[in-house]
Design an enzyme around this catalytic site. Sequence first.
Site, short mmCIF file in Angstrom:
data_model
loop_
_atom_site.label_atom_id
_atom_site.label_comp_id
_atom_site.label_asym_id
_atom_site.label_seq_id
_atom_site.Cartn_x
_atom_site.Cartn_y
_atom_site.Cartn_z
N HIS A 1 0.80 -1.05 -0.13
CA HIS A 1 -0.04 0.09 0.15
C HIS A 1 0.90 1.27 -0.08
O HIS A 1 1.94 1.43 0.22
CB HIS A 1 -0.85 -0.24 1.26
CG HIS A 1 -2.01 -0.95 0.98
ND1 HIS A 1 -3.11 -0.98 2.12
CD2 HIS A 1 -2.29 -2.08 0.28
CE1 HIS A 1 -3.90 -2.21 1.67
NE2 HIS A 1 -3.45 -2.70 0.54
N GLU B 1 1.13 3.77 2.05
CA GLU B 1 1.81 4.13 3.37
C GLU B 1 3.16 3.31 3.39
O GLU B 1 4.28 3.77 3.92
CB GLU B 1 0.88 3.98 4.34
CG GLU B 1 -0.18 4.85 4.19
CD GLU B 1 -1.63 4.05 3.66
OE1 GLU B 1 -2.67 4.35 4.25
OE2 GLU B 1 -1.20 3.37 2.63
N SER C 1 -26.75 4.98 -34.45
CA SER C 1 -25.82 4.24 -34.31
C SER C 1 -25.55 3.21 -35.39
O SER C 1 -24.49 2.47 -35.42
CB SER C 1 -26.20 3.46 -32.92
OG SER C 1 -27.29 2.66 -33.23
N LEU D 1 -14.88 -7.77 -27.63
CA LEU D 1 -14.85 -6.99 -26.13
C LEU D 1 -13.39 -7.10 -25.63
O LEU D 1 -13.63 -7.01 -24.42
CB LEU D 1 -16.11 -7.50 -25.43
CG LEU D 1 -17.37 -7.44 -26.09
CD1 LEU D 1 -18.48 -7.87 -25.16
CD2 LEU D 1 -17.58 -6.04 -26.48
N ARG E 1 -7.37 -4.08 -27.02
CA ARG E 1 -6.33 -4.20 -28.23
C ARG E 1 -5.89 -2.71 -28.67
O ARG E 1 -6.39 -1.69 -28.19
CB ARG E 1 -6.87 -4.80 -29.34
CG ARG E 1 -7.39 -6.26 -29.07
CD ARG E 1 -8.04 -6.83 -30.41
NE ARG E 1 -9.17 -6.22 -30.97
CZ ARG E 1 -10.45 -6.03 -30.50
NH1 ARG E 1 -10.86 -6.60 -29.62
NH2 ARG E 1 -11.36 -5.15 -31.17
N PRO F 1 -28.54 -0.08 -27.74
CA PRO F 1 -29.32 0.92 -27.23
C PRO F 1 -30.49 0.52 -26.45
O PRO F 1 -30.88 1.40 -25.59
CB PRO F 1 -29.86 1.63 -28.63
CG PRO F 1 -29.51 0.37 -29.58
CD PRO F 1 -28.53 -0.14 -29.35
N LEU G 1 -30.36 -1.79 -24.09
CA LEU G 1 -29.62 -2.12 -23.01
C LEU G 1 -29.32 -1.00 -22.40
O LEU G 1 -29.59 -0.44 -21.03
CB LEU G 1 -28.60 -3.02 -23.01
CG LEU G 1 -27.93 -3.36 -21.84
CD1 LEU G 1 -29.00 -4.38 -20.80
CD2 LEU G 1 -26.68 -4.48 -21.95
N ALA G 2 -28.88 0.23 -22.75
CA ALA G 2 -28.45 1.47 -22.50
C ALA G 2 -29.92 2.26 -21.82
O ALA G 2 -29.59 2.84 -20.78
CB ALA G 2 -27.78 2.36 -23.43
N GLY G 3 -30.86 2.11 -22.53
CA GLY G 3 -31.94 2.59 -22.04
C GLY G 3 -32.31 2.12 -21.06
O GLY G 3 -32.94 2.84 -20.09
#
Length: 353
Positions: A54, A56, A164, A207, A210, A285, A287-289
């Site tokens: 850590h 410290e 999109s 996903l 890279r 879109p 799932l984002a909503g």
Amino acid sequence: MASVPTGDAMRRAISLAARGLGTTSPNPVVGCVLLDTAGEIVGEGFHAYAGGPHAEVVALAQAGERARGGTAVVTLEPCDHTGRTGPCSAALVHAGVRRVVIAVADPDPVAAGGADTLRAAGVEVVFGPYAAEAEAGNIVWLTAVRRQRPYLVWKYAATLDGRSAAADGTSMWITSEAARSDVHALRGAVDAVLVGVGTVLADDPRLTVRDIGDGSLAVRQPLRVVVDSAGRTPTDARVRDAAATTWIATTAAVGSGPDGRVDLARLLTELYRRGVRSALLEGGPRLAGAFLAAGLVDRVVGYLAPRLLGAGPAALEDAGVGTIAEAIDLELADAERVGPDLKIVAYPRQRED
């Protein structure tokens, strides 16, 4: 060497803490500066990686006996528990530090209590200097621990008219190579990447991280999460390859919400239990909503390409907004050119009931 004001030391500690961004999860980023009895810097350190020493401890190792009777300036309350490393509170007491200045209290019930241990040992403890700056530098971890769910960033790419993809469904590539490289850097800084099964079926993405760095260091790959209520992810989908770990999150594994789909709040709780403190929501879109409608998005990062389509899917579908008065207001934090594209960073404002 001239003595260093405590405020200057804290600013230095905050800058040191930032060096650990992207490598310390599920631990926080922490910076520490040690001043001797004359107020001169004799040691400094930051938490570089989970399981490593850590901040410290690193600073104390540099200072040696010069820490005795001095002051430790630290961005987060020293931990008070034994995990992969020992408690920092005990290390400070053992080193003979007489004063500890802390920017932010530790909200983790497992690790908290360092300040009390220090006071019990006769060490003076001061809270508060540059708390807002230290909080901002550690906002991802602090938010995750306080809410017991990952800090969620929604990333999207769109044309200037908000599309999109084109009318025929093609979407590669709306934004530039520079923007795509920037997205890989975003992935490399989070613990998990989330998409819906629709994105997997339409685009078959990998996903993975890279095209960052010079290839000299191993890249930490985030957990790939496919939100797939009915388990439709193909067995040969690229997200199932060996390049990174993948979790297909079904209703059977997570539980269902009122709409019969994966319960998103439960999903995030389970990810937190698995050690995920930050996640990048990449698609699609719908799932984002759903995440926005549930109030689960903490940051929005948009890449806008200087192109127009006039038709095709929108970057965002139903987010629970039925009238202009219900619009999800954002606080604009940053806007910059990334190649030919515009990158916008914004934060959803809390709605007042």
